[in-house]
Write a protein that holds these residues in place. Sequence first.
Motif, mmCIF file in Angstrom:
data_model
loop_
_atom_site.group_PDB
_atom_site.id
_atom_site.type_symbol
_atom_site.label_atom_id
_atom_site.label_comp_id
_atom_site.label_asym_id
_atom_site.label_seq_id
_atom_site.Cartn_x
_atom_site.Cartn_y
_atom_site.Cartn_z
ATOM 1 N N GLU A 116 -9.382 -13.435 7.628
ATOM 2 C CA GLU A 116 -9.455 -12.201 8.418
ATOM 3 C C GLU A 116 -8.239 -12.065 9.321
ATOM 4 O O GLU A 116 -7.703 -10.958 9.499
ATOM 5 C CB GLU A 116 -10.747 -12.185 9.246
ATOM 6 C CG GLU A 116 -12.001 -11.955 8.415
ATOM 7 C CD GLU A 116 -11.947 -10.660 7.616
ATOM 8 O OE1 GLU A 116 -11.529 -9.622 8.186
ATOM 9 O OE2 GLU A 116 -12.302 -10.686 6.426
ATOM 10 N N ALA A 117 -7.773 -13.169 9.882
ATOM 11 C CA ALA A 117 -6.578 -13.130 10.724
ATOM 12 C C ALA A 117 -5.340 -12.811 9.896
ATOM 13 O O ALA A 117 -4.461 -12.049 10.330
ATOM 14 C CB ALA A 117 -6.406 -14.458 11.458
ATOM 15 N N VAL A 118 -5.239 -13.384 8.686
ATOM 16 C CA VAL A 118 -4.110 -13.086 7.807
ATOM 17 C C VAL A 118 -4.105 -11.600 7.439
ATOM 18 O O VAL A 118 -3.049 -10.948 7.456
ATOM 19 C CB VAL A 118 -4.160 -13.951 6.533
ATOM 20 C CG1 VAL A 118 -3.130 -13.485 5.507
ATOM 21 C CG2 VAL A 118 -3.930 -15.425 6.871
ATOM 22 N N ILE A 119 -5.266 -11.050 7.123
ATOM 23 C CA ILE A 119 -5.358 -9.632 6.777
ATOM 24 C C ILE A 119 -4.922 -8.763 7.949
ATOM 25 O O ILE A 119 -4.117 -7.831 7.786
ATOM 26 C CB ILE A 119 -6.787 -9.277 6.333
ATOM 27 C CG1 ILE A 119 -7.095 -9.912 4.972
ATOM 28 C CG2 ILE A 119 -6.975 -7.762 6.272
ATOM 29 C CD1 ILE A 119 -8.558 -9.801 4.555
ATOM 30 N N GLY A 122 -1.154 -9.227 8.454
ATOM 31 C CA GLY A 122 -0.403 -8.624 7.363
ATOM 32 C C GLY A 122 -0.405 -7.105 7.429
ATOM 33 O O GLY A 122 0.638 -6.460 7.216
ATOM 34 N N CYS A 123 -1.546 -6.521 7.731
ATOM 35 C CA CYS A 123 -1.624 -5.056 7.846
ATOM 36 C C CYS A 123 -0.766 -4.561 9.004
ATOM 37 O O CYS A 123 -0.104 -3.517 8.901
ATOM 38 C CB CYS A 123 -3.075 -4.621 8.016
ATOM 39 S SG CYS A 123 -4.082 -4.760 6.517
ATOM 40 N N ASP A 124 -0.767 -5.302 10.097
ATOM 41 C CA ASP A 124 0.058 -4.932 11.254
ATOM 42 C C ASP A 124 1.543 -4.995 10.897
ATOM 43 O O ASP A 124 2.313 -4.089 11.227
ATOM 44 C CB ASP A 124 -0.252 -5.865 12.419
ATOM 45 C CG ASP A 124 0.602 -5.571 13.641
ATOM 46 O OD1 ASP A 124 0.477 -4.468 14.199
ATOM 47 O OD2 ASP A 124 1.411 -6.438 14.023
ATOM 48 N N ILE A 125 1.958 -6.054 10.212
ATOM 49 C CA ILE A 125 3.355 -6.192 9.806
ATOM 50 C C ILE A 125 3.760 -5.061 8.870
ATOM 51 O O ILE A 125 4.821 -4.445 9.033
ATOM 52 C CB ILE A 125 3.578 -7.561 9.130
ATOM 53 C CG1 ILE A 125 3.459 -8.693 10.161
ATOM 54 C CG2 ILE A 125 4.941 -7.618 8.443
ATOM 55 C CD1 ILE A 125 3.398 -10.079 9.542
ATOM 56 N N CYS A 126 2.922 -4.771 7.889
ATOM 57 C CA CYS A 126 3.252 -3.733 6.913
ATOM 58 C C CYS A 126 3.263 -2.339 7.528
ATOM 59 O O CYS A 126 3.961 -1.440 7.033
ATOM 60 C CB CYS A 126 2.288 -3.796 5.732
ATOM 61 S SG CYS A 126 2.516 -5.274 4.690
ATOM 62 N N ALA A 127 2.519 -2.147 8.591
ATOM 63 C CA ALA A 127 2.523 -0.857 9.279
ATOM 64 C C ALA A 127 3.825 -0.633 10.046
ATOM 65 O O ALA A 127 4.205 0.511 10.311
ATOM 66 C CB ALA A 127 1.335 -0.771 10.235
ATOM 67 N N ILE A 131 7.174 -2.152 3.785
ATOM 68 C CA ILE A 131 6.719 -3.116 2.785
ATOM 69 C C ILE A 131 5.664 -2.456 1.899
ATOM 70 O O ILE A 131 4.540 -2.215 2.345
ATOM 71 C CB ILE A 131 6.144 -4.379 3.453
ATOM 72 C CG1 ILE A 131 7.210 -5.044 4.335
ATOM 73 C CG2 ILE A 131 5.622 -5.357 2.395
ATOM 74 C CD1 ILE A 131 6.697 -6.231 5.138
ATOM 75 N N PRO A 132 5.992 -2.144 0.643
ATOM 76 C CA PRO A 132 4.988 -1.560 -0.250
ATOM 77 C C PRO A 132 3.988 -2.615 -0.710
ATOM 78 O O PRO A 132 4.248 -3.820 -0.660
ATOM 79 C CB PRO A 132 5.815 -1.026 -1.415
ATOM 80 C CG PRO A 132 7.052 -1.854 -1.412
ATOM 81 C CD PRO A 132 7.320 -2.247 0.012
ATOM 82 N N ALA A 133 2.856 -2.150 -1.205
ATOM 83 C CA ALA A 133 1.771 -3.066 -1.587
ATOM 84 C C ALA A 133 2.227 -4.087 -2.618
ATOM 85 O O ALA A 133 1.847 -5.262 -2.556
ATOM 86 C CB ALA A 133 0.585 -2.253 -2.122
ATOM 87 N N ALA A 134 3.047 -3.674 -3.583
ATOM 88 C CA ALA A 134 3.452 -4.573 -4.659
ATOM 89 C C ALA A 134 4.496 -5.600 -4.218
ATOM 90 O O ALA A 134 4.916 -6.432 -5.029
ATOM 91 C CB ALA A 134 3.986 -3.772 -5.843
ATOM 92 N N ALA A 160 -6.462 -7.129 -0.903
ATOM 93 C CA ALA A 160 -6.262 -5.793 -1.458
ATOM 94 C C ALA A 160 -7.394 -4.856 -1.065
ATOM 95 O O ALA A 160 -7.167 -3.662 -0.811
ATOM 96 C CB ALA A 160 -6.137 -5.874 -2.972
ATOM 97 N N GLY A 161 -8.606 -5.386 -0.999
ATOM 98 C CA GLY A 161 -9.738 -4.576 -0.580
ATOM 99 C C GLY A 161 -9.610 -4.073 0.843
ATOM 100 O O GLY A 161 -10.207 -3.053 1.211
ATOM 101 N N ALA A 162 -8.833 -4.795 1.643
ATOM 102 C CA ALA A 162 -8.584 -4.389 3.028
ATOM 103 C C ALA A 162 -7.295 -3.581 3.166
ATOM 104 O O ALA A 162 -6.870 -3.272 4.279
ATOM 105 C CB ALA A 162 -8.515 -5.626 3.918
ATOM 106 N N GLY A 163 -6.680 -3.245 2.028
ATOM 107 C CA GLY A 163 -5.479 -2.426 2.046
ATOM 108 C C GLY A 163 -4.188 -3.194 2.122
ATOM 109 O O GLY A 163 -3.140 -2.614 2.443
ATOM 110 N N LEU A 164 -4.225 -4.486 1.792
ATOM 111 C CA LEU A 164 -3.030 -5.316 1.879
ATOM 112 C C LEU A 164 -2.714 -5.904 0.504
ATOM 113 O O LEU A 164 -3.421 -6.778 0.010
ATOM 114 C CB LEU A 164 -3.251 -6.440 2.896
ATOM 115 C CG LEU A 164 -2.059 -7.358 3.179
ATOM 116 C CD1 LEU A 164 -0.909 -6.584 3.807
ATOM 117 C CD2 LEU A 164 -2.467 -8.506 4.092
#
Length: 261
Positions: A116-119, A122-127, A131-134, A160-164
């Motif tokens: 959960e912390a990684v997700i 990761g979502c924060d970094i990608c925002a 960084i595209p999903a692939a 991926a289910g969490a959008g990452l």
Amino acid sequence: MIGDSPLVNALRPSANFGGRAEGIATDILLLHYTDMPTADAAIAWLADPRSQVSCHYVVAEDGTITQLVSERDRAWHAGVSTWKGQGDINSRSIGIEIANCGHDHGYPDFPDVQIEAVIALGCDICARNPIPAARVLAHSDVAPGRKRDPGEKFPWARLAGAGLGHFVEPEPIRGGRFFQIGDHGAPVEALQGLLAWYGYGLDIDGDFGTDTQQVVAAFQRHFRPERVDGVADASTIATLHRLARALTPPAGQGAAEMARD
């Protein structure tokens, strides 16, 4: 040093970093495991100038996030690696080390609180970065001959289910045609072409040798983790087709035809 993410719990500045290459976008999120007994031991090593290695973040088993290198700087975590025909992955990426003792020391499951912390991180970094999903990748994706991390137990589908990240449900393992060491010909060349189009560093020569086996195993660790053996069986190939169809169709008739099979 100021933390880049509000999710950071602690700062442990590392001396092991440099400037990013000019003109290169930070467009890869690279996930590792620490391959050390504890998160504290990994953080100490990554911060030690003698190690000559580092990472931007470490996520401990309890979900605690420590930042060691600013995202604007080039941490030393990817080593010799390539993706989409491009090297210097360190200049292109932000790296997260996930505390886990690794394949050679029991390879335990990743705790839920850690994932959960990684997700969240990761979502924060990608925002904040292009960084595209692939391009949310495993260390083993960019260095398939050297690395296995974070490995087949890492829950890419959950991310991926969490959008990452980019992921499709793997095709079930079943019988059918397969390719392995020693095979050669146009079908192997088409397989190599599609793997290379997706991003893996691989010569397209029609010979299923050690390099192709290592890339297939890396693909399996990320996208078809039920069996990691480096054999391109029907399940592996079908999963690769589905991933290809989920993105822009590959250039080149051979790869395009393979994706439509």
